[in-house]
Design an enzyme around this catalytic site. Structure first.
Site, PDB file in Angstrom:
ATOM      1  N   CYS A   1      -7.783 -12.718  -1.625  1.00  0.00           N
ATOM      2  CA  CYS A   1      -7.315 -13.424  -0.414  1.00  0.00           C
ATOM      3  C   CYS A   1      -8.284 -14.528   0.028  1.00  0.00           C
ATOM      4  O   CYS A   1      -7.871 -15.627   0.405  1.00  0.00           O
ATOM      5  CB  CYS A   1      -7.085 -12.428   0.708  1.00  0.00           C
TER       6      CYS A   1
ATOM      7  N   HIS B   1      -8.161 -14.296   7.722  1.00  0.00           N
ATOM      8  CA  HIS B   1      -9.513 -14.500   7.204  1.00  0.00           C
ATOM      9  C   HIS B   1     -10.003 -15.888   7.616  1.00  0.00           C
ATOM     10  O   HIS B   1      -9.255 -16.867   7.553  1.00  0.00           O
ATOM     11  CB  HIS B   1      -9.521 -14.440   5.673  1.00  0.00           C
TER      12      HIS B   1
HETATM   13  N1  NAP Z   1      -4.562  -7.067   1.961  1.00  0.00           N
HETATM   14  C1  NAP Z   1      -4.922  -8.241   1.458  1.00  0.00           C
HETATM   15  O1  NAP Z   1      -5.304  -9.195   2.162  1.00  0.00           O
HETATM   16  C2  NAP Z   1      -4.868  -8.443  -0.006  1.00  0.00           C
HETATM   17  C3  NAP Z   1      -5.040  -9.706  -0.500  1.00  0.00           C
HETATM   18  C4  NAP Z   1      -5.008  -9.927  -1.868  1.00  0.00           C
HETATM   19  C5  NAP Z   1      -4.807  -8.854  -2.679  1.00  0.00           C
HETATM   20  N2  NAP Z   1      -4.637  -7.609  -2.179  1.00  0.00           N
HETATM   21  C6  NAP Z   1      -4.413  -6.510  -3.125  1.00  0.00           C
HETATM   22  O2  NAP Z   1      -3.072  -6.044  -3.004  1.00  0.00           O
HETATM   23  C7  NAP Z   1      -3.032  -4.646  -3.285  1.00  0.00           C
HETATM   24  C8  NAP Z   1      -2.382  -3.901  -2.126  1.00  0.00           C
HETATM   25  O3  NAP Z   1      -3.115  -4.116  -0.929  1.00  0.00           O
HETATM   26  P1  NAP Z   1      -2.588  -3.606   0.480  1.00  0.00           P
HETATM   27  O4  NAP Z   1      -3.496  -4.229   1.450  1.00  0.00           O
HETATM   28  O5  NAP Z   1      -1.107  -3.801   0.623  1.00  0.00           O
HETATM   29  O6  NAP Z   1      -2.860  -2.010   0.366  1.00  0.00           O
HETATM   30  P2  NAP Z   1      -2.209  -0.834   1.196  1.00  0.00           P
HETATM   31  O7  NAP Z   1      -1.723  -1.300   2.524  1.00  0.00           O
HETATM   32  O8  NAP Z   1      -3.175   0.293   1.142  1.00  0.00           O
HETATM   33  O9  NAP Z   1      -0.894  -0.406   0.327  1.00  0.00           O
HETATM   34  C9  NAP Z   1      -0.984   0.103  -0.966  1.00  0.00           C
HETATM   35  C10 NAP Z   1       0.407   0.216  -1.561  1.00  0.00           C
HETATM   36  O10 NAP Z   1       0.300   0.697  -2.903  1.00  0.00           O
HETATM   37  C11 NAP Z   1       1.145   1.834  -3.061  1.00  0.00           C
HETATM   38  N3  NAP Z   1       0.603   2.764  -4.048  1.00  0.00           N
HETATM   39  C12 NAP Z   1      -0.606   3.375  -4.027  1.00  0.00           C
HETATM   40  N4  NAP Z   1      -0.709   4.211  -5.095  1.00  0.00           N
HETATM   41  C13 NAP Z   1       0.452   4.119  -5.790  1.00  0.00           C
HETATM   42  C14 NAP Z   1       0.965   4.732  -6.966  1.00  0.00           C
HETATM   43  N5  NAP Z   1       0.258   5.625  -7.670  1.00  0.00           N
HETATM   44  N6  NAP Z   1       2.213   4.391  -7.377  1.00  0.00           N
HETATM   45  C15 NAP Z   1       2.949   3.506  -6.678  1.00  0.00           C
HETATM   46  N7  NAP Z   1       2.532   2.891  -5.555  1.00  0.00           N
HETATM   47  C16 NAP Z   1       1.303   3.193  -5.122  1.00  0.00           C
HETATM   48  C17 NAP Z   1       1.173   2.463  -1.700  1.00  0.00           C
HETATM   49  O11 NAP Z   1       2.284   3.337  -1.617  1.00  0.00           O
HETATM   50  P3  NAP Z   1       2.252   4.678  -0.685  1.00  0.00           P
HETATM   51  O12 NAP Z   1       2.464   4.202   0.726  1.00  0.00           O
HETATM   52  O13 NAP Z   1       3.376   5.449  -1.234  1.00  0.00           O
HETATM   53  O14 NAP Z   1       0.887   5.292  -0.913  1.00  0.00           O
HETATM   54  C18 NAP Z   1       1.311   1.215  -0.831  1.00  0.00           C
HETATM   55  O15 NAP Z   1       2.650   0.780  -0.848  1.00  0.00           O
HETATM   56  C19 NAP Z   1      -4.473  -4.250  -3.579  1.00  0.00           C
HETATM   57  O16 NAP Z   1      -4.684  -4.327  -4.968  1.00  0.00           O
HETATM   58  C20 NAP Z   1      -5.285  -5.312  -2.871  1.00  0.00           C
HETATM   59  O17 NAP Z   1      -6.555  -5.469  -3.439  1.00  0.00           O
HETATM   60  C21 NAP Z   1      -4.653  -7.380  -0.866  1.00  0.00           C
END
Ligand code: NAP
Length: 344
Positions: A130, A242
């Site tokens: 991000c 950010h």
């Molecule tokens: N947040 C940011 O600003 C940002 C920016 C760039 C990249 N990212 C990347 O994007 C990804 C997600 O970030 P987030 O902030 O959305 O995280 P988050 O809010 O913690 O959500 C994680 C998601 O992944 C799912 N998940 C976890 N384990 C799983 C599995 N075994 N099988 C299928 N689904 C699964 C979760 O489902 P459940 O609810 O069922 O657990 C949830 O839908 C990460 O890799 C992060 O590094 C985030």
């Protein structure tokens, strides 16, 4: 006939925003499927004016899916992205798992859209971190004008960048401070409420953190390998948005007025820069917005050709979900993919 799109991680911060953005931009999809872990099977998520029931990743057959927007973390992506790509869906992945793979394009459409064409080797396209996404959107037009030599950046990153549990932690800790309750730290190494933490992701051998290393490696891969960059990444008690204080040294001269003019017409950038109280953008104001906001552009007189500026963007949108959807649009607009149902 339109595309079939799967959103993996649909219950998370980024996944929910992906569903919002697909609906807002009227993405040409006939069907959008929400997918998460087994524990979320049957949970309802919003997609425009519809409600989708979440399906479990482990039982899902991707053979009819055209595009899979993946945002379920690195370990899930490592295992699943190649399997999904093998079933013929293009995976656009938000985790850091594939970003540095030479056979995976790392794309910010405003900066290096042409590189997307090389996605076929693995069937995976990576979305940057991000903090990198908004930085390169601001740097690209300045680089085109005056060639960047070196960048020094300090980030002020919101807790939503660490997932939904991190947002709950800031909320719970803030509440506990006011109610004299117990302050629990789970996601972050120290208390985040009314504090800030100069540590994001793991420490590397040289003392930098992985988050800082990512900004270096990703800026080189997306924008120009010759650019030297050093970063200090800091988590701040802001829910979404950010911010970055950016210092840039150029090969060629560039004035503040020239930078303003270039940034005003650059794709994805919006300049808000009045020398008065409130004449700049703060993270609160960028929430739900698509732009990378640039404020406080100044000449840095300590080097020959230097500028300093402030840059703010919604990390869940340009930093993640919006960029992923823009990549999918790029594939369609450049006719690099066609819908499987149409092709059949
Ligand atoms: N947040 C940011 O600003 C940002 C920016 C760039 C990249 N990212 C990347 O994007 C990804 C997600 O970030 P987030 O902030 O959305 O995280 P988050 O809010 O913690 O959500 C994680 C998601 O992944 C799912 N998940 C976890 N384990 C799983 C599995 N075994 N099988 C299928 N689904 C699964 C979760 O489902 P459940 O609810 O069922 O657990 C949830 O839908 C990460 O890799 C992060 O590094 C985030």
């Amino acid at each position: 006939m339109g595309f079939k799109v799967a959103v993996v991680g649909a219950t998370g911060n980024v996944g929910r925003e992906m569903l919002n953005i697909l609906a807002e931009r009227e993405f040409p999809a006939d069907e959008v499927v929400a997918i998460a872990s087994r524990k979320s099977q049957g949970v309802e998520v919003t997609f425009g004016d519809k409600t989708l029931k979440v399906k479990a990743l482990e039982h899902y057959d991707f053979s009819a899916t055209d595009i899979c927007l993946m945002s379920a973390g690195s370990s899930v992506s490592k295992e699943w992205s190649p399997k999904i790509a093998a079933q013929g869906a293009v995976v656009i992945d938000n985790s850091s798992c594939w970003r540095y793979d030479a056979d995976v394009p790392l794309i910010v459409p405003e900066v290096n859209a042409d590189a997307v064409a090389s996605f076929r080797k693995r069937g995976i396209i990576a979305n940057p971190n991000c903090s990198t996404a908004q930085l390169v959107v601001a740097l690209k037009p300045l680089h085109d004008k005056a060639r960047i030599k070196r960048v020094v950046v300090a980030t002020y990153q919101s807790v939503s960048g660490a997932g939904k549990e991190a947002m709950e932690e800031l909320f719970d800790q803030t509440k506990a401070v006011y109610t004299l309750g117990e302050i629990e730290t789970k996601t972050f190494p120290k208390r985040i409420a009314f504090n800030l933490i100069p540590h994001i992701d793991v420490f590397m051998e040289d003392g930098y953190t992985k988050e800082e290393w990512k900004m270096v490696a990703e800026t080189k891969k997306i924008l120009d390998p010759k650019i030297k960059l050093t970063a200090t990444c800091v988590r701040v008690p802001v829910f979404i948005g950010h911010s970055e204080a950016v210092n840039v040294e150029f090969e060629e001269p560039i004035t503040v007025d020239e930078a303003h003019e270039i940034l005003r017409t650059a794709p994805g950038c919006l300049v808000v820069d009045k020398h008065e109280p409130g004449g700049y953008v703060t993270p609160l104001e960028c929430v739900g917005e698509d732009a990378t906001y640039i404020s406080r552009v100044r000449e840095d007189t300590t080097v020959e050709n230097g500028l300093t500026f402030w840059c703010v963007s919604d990390n869940l949108r340009k930093g993640a979900a919006l960029n992923a959807v823009q990549i999918a649009e790029c594939l369609i607009n450049r006719k690099l993919i066609s819908a499987k149902q149409k092709a059949a």
